[in-house]
Design an enzyme around this catalytic site. Structure first.
Site, PDB file in Angstrom:
ATOM      1  N   THR A  70       0.854  -1.156   0.007  1.00  0.00           N
ATOM      2  CA  THR A  70      -0.013   0.018  -0.169  1.00  0.00           C
ATOM      3  C   THR A  70       0.808   1.203   0.111  1.00  0.00           C
ATOM      4  OG1 THR A  70      -1.712  -1.052   1.255  1.00  0.00           O
ATOM      5  CG2 THR A  70      -1.868   1.302   1.458  1.00  0.00           C
ATOM      6  N   SER A 196       5.279  -7.049  -2.273  1.00  0.00           N
ATOM      7  CA  SER A 196       5.110  -6.821  -0.949  1.00  0.00           C
ATOM      8  C   SER A 196       5.383  -8.087  -0.152  1.00  0.00           C
ATOM      9  CB  SER A 196       3.582  -6.579  -0.602  1.00  0.00           C
ATOM     10  OG  SER A 196       3.175  -6.637   0.987  1.00  0.00           O
ATOM     11  N   CYS A 322     -19.004  -7.699   0.732  1.00  0.00           N
ATOM     12  CA  CYS A 322     -20.094  -7.902   1.682  1.00  0.00           C
ATOM     13  C   CYS A 322     -20.683  -6.648   2.271  1.00  0.00           C
ATOM     14  CB  CYS A 322     -19.956  -8.817   2.794  1.00  0.00           C
ATOM     15  SG  CYS A 322     -19.524 -10.492   2.042  1.00  0.00           S
TER      16      CYS A 322
END
Ligand code: PLP
Length: 380
Positions: A70, A196, A322
């Site tokens: 990130t 990463s 979700c």
């Protein structure tokens, strides 16, 4: 537990844990200190840098350690766009990028940049010719090497060739590809490549940007000269040592793991079709990562399947978001034009180093039991 969520994160390899333990037990000196103890710690970092560079076929001096993918995406995208602002203030990202890239692009938008989104074809791939249509003031193009949800590989080299011909720089999020496929930063002709550690059996919270020599990059974290002035802050020594160890092992095992995972994927997909002949596996007409299967079983909603599989001890990811009281199609599948009723049934199975044939068979048996339960729960 059967862990089929390696794209989310991977178990730390025992050798990595041991290397980190040893690093933690060191003198504790600051790697920037001039004394002997400091220089000893510095040597550990430089050895890790060499190992990380080797994994992606780059030079150690190109490696800038960060706190993960990130931060790497933010540093590459924002640091490059800011460094290139005299050239233009438009940045193009593919519509299937990870949240980390979308997040950095949102920051750039707040800073007055224009963000263009490259579409994908129904097979999940970006059409390289789209680069020819980008506005002239586009300074940077961002395209991931492999999509984290579908595993579809992107034509990064072709996009880079077109972008460079138009004087644009190229950022590539290679987080999901590292350790699963060979990566050659030079051959791909990438200006900023991001990886990463925790996706390759290393620790969470450490990653790297591989920066082409001479490519403009403004540091986000400033204050001291760490990482050649590109990323301020005392280095995460145990994390970096663990990353180096994981990179070395990933490179060593690359070819054998790739073949093994491909065989497991075939076994799994074959089994899925036997359980649900109407199952739709996304991205099968494009080249894909050997470990990733994104599948929709019509009528079996992602959230219901996830719960039923969790109860069976099978850990996977929903290929849909979700939301409260329901599910929303994933933006990646939406960008590919997957119909909503199918997209809300998407599940991502991602295998890895610890996955066995037996686990694949047991997971298939669990899926066979979960499907009728999930279908019974879905609204008519
Ligand atoms: N980019 C991709 C494609 C990813 O899959 C991930 C993690 O899921 C990231 C970036 C973020 O990496 P990190 O978790 O190290 O911040």
């Amino acid at each position: 537990m059967i862990y089929l969520d390696h794209n989310a994160s991977t178990p730390v390899r025992p050798e990595v844990a041991e290397a980190m333990r040893e690093a933690l037990a060191g003198s504790g000196a600051n790697p920037s200190s001039a004394h002997r103890e400091g220089q000893h710690e510095r040597a550990r970092i430089e050895q890790a840098r060499e190992r990380v560079a080797a994994l992606v076929h780059a030079h150690p001096e190109q490696v800038v350690f960060t706190s993960g993918g990130t931060e790497g995406d933010h540093l590459a995208l924002m640091g490059a766009a800011w460094g290139l602002r005299e050239r233009g203030k438009t940045v193009a990202i593919s519509s299937i990028e990870h949240h980390a890239v979308h997040g950095a692009a949102a920051w750039l938008k707040d800073l007055g940049f224009t963000i263009e989104h490259l579409p994908v074809r129904p097979d999940g791939m970006t059409d390289p010719s789209i680069v020819n249509d980008l506005p002239r003031d586009t300074s940077l193009v961002s395209l991931m090497l492999a999509n984290n949800e579908t595993g579809v590989l992107q034509p990064v080299a072709a996009v880079a060739a077109r972008a460079h011909a138009r004087g644009m720089r190229v950022h590539c999020d290679a987080v999901q590809c590292a350790g699963k496929m060979p990566i050659d930063t030079d051959a791909l002709d990438i200006d900023y490549l991001v990886i990463s550690a925790h996706k390759i059996g290393g620790p969470k919270g450490v990653g790297a940007v591989i920066v082409r020599p001479g490519a403009p990059l403004m540091p986000l974290l400033r204050g001291s000269g760490h990482e050649r002035g590109l990323r301020g802050g005392t280095e995460n020594l145990p994390g970096i040592v663990g990353f180096g160890c994981a990179a070395e092992l990933a490179l060593r095992d690359l070819a054998s793991e790739r073949t093994r995972l491909l065989a497991l994927r075939e076994r799994f997909e074959h089994g899925l079709k036997a359980i649900a002949p109407d199952a739709v596996i996304h991205g099968t007409s494009a080249p894909r990562l050997p470990n990733t299967v994104n599948v929709s079983i019509p009528g079996a909603r992602s959230d219901h399947m996830l719960m039923a599989l969790d109860a069976e001890g099978v850990a996977v990811s929903a290929g849909a978001a979700c939301a409260s009281g329901g599910v929303e199609p994933s933006p990646v599948l939406a960008a590919m034009g997957v119909p909503r009723e199918l997209a809300i049934c998407a599940l991502r199975f991602s295998s890895g180093r610890t996955t066995t044939e037996r686990e694949i068979d047991d997971a298939l048996a669990a899926i066979g039991r979960a499907v009728p339960k999930a279908r019974a729960l879905a609204p008519a």
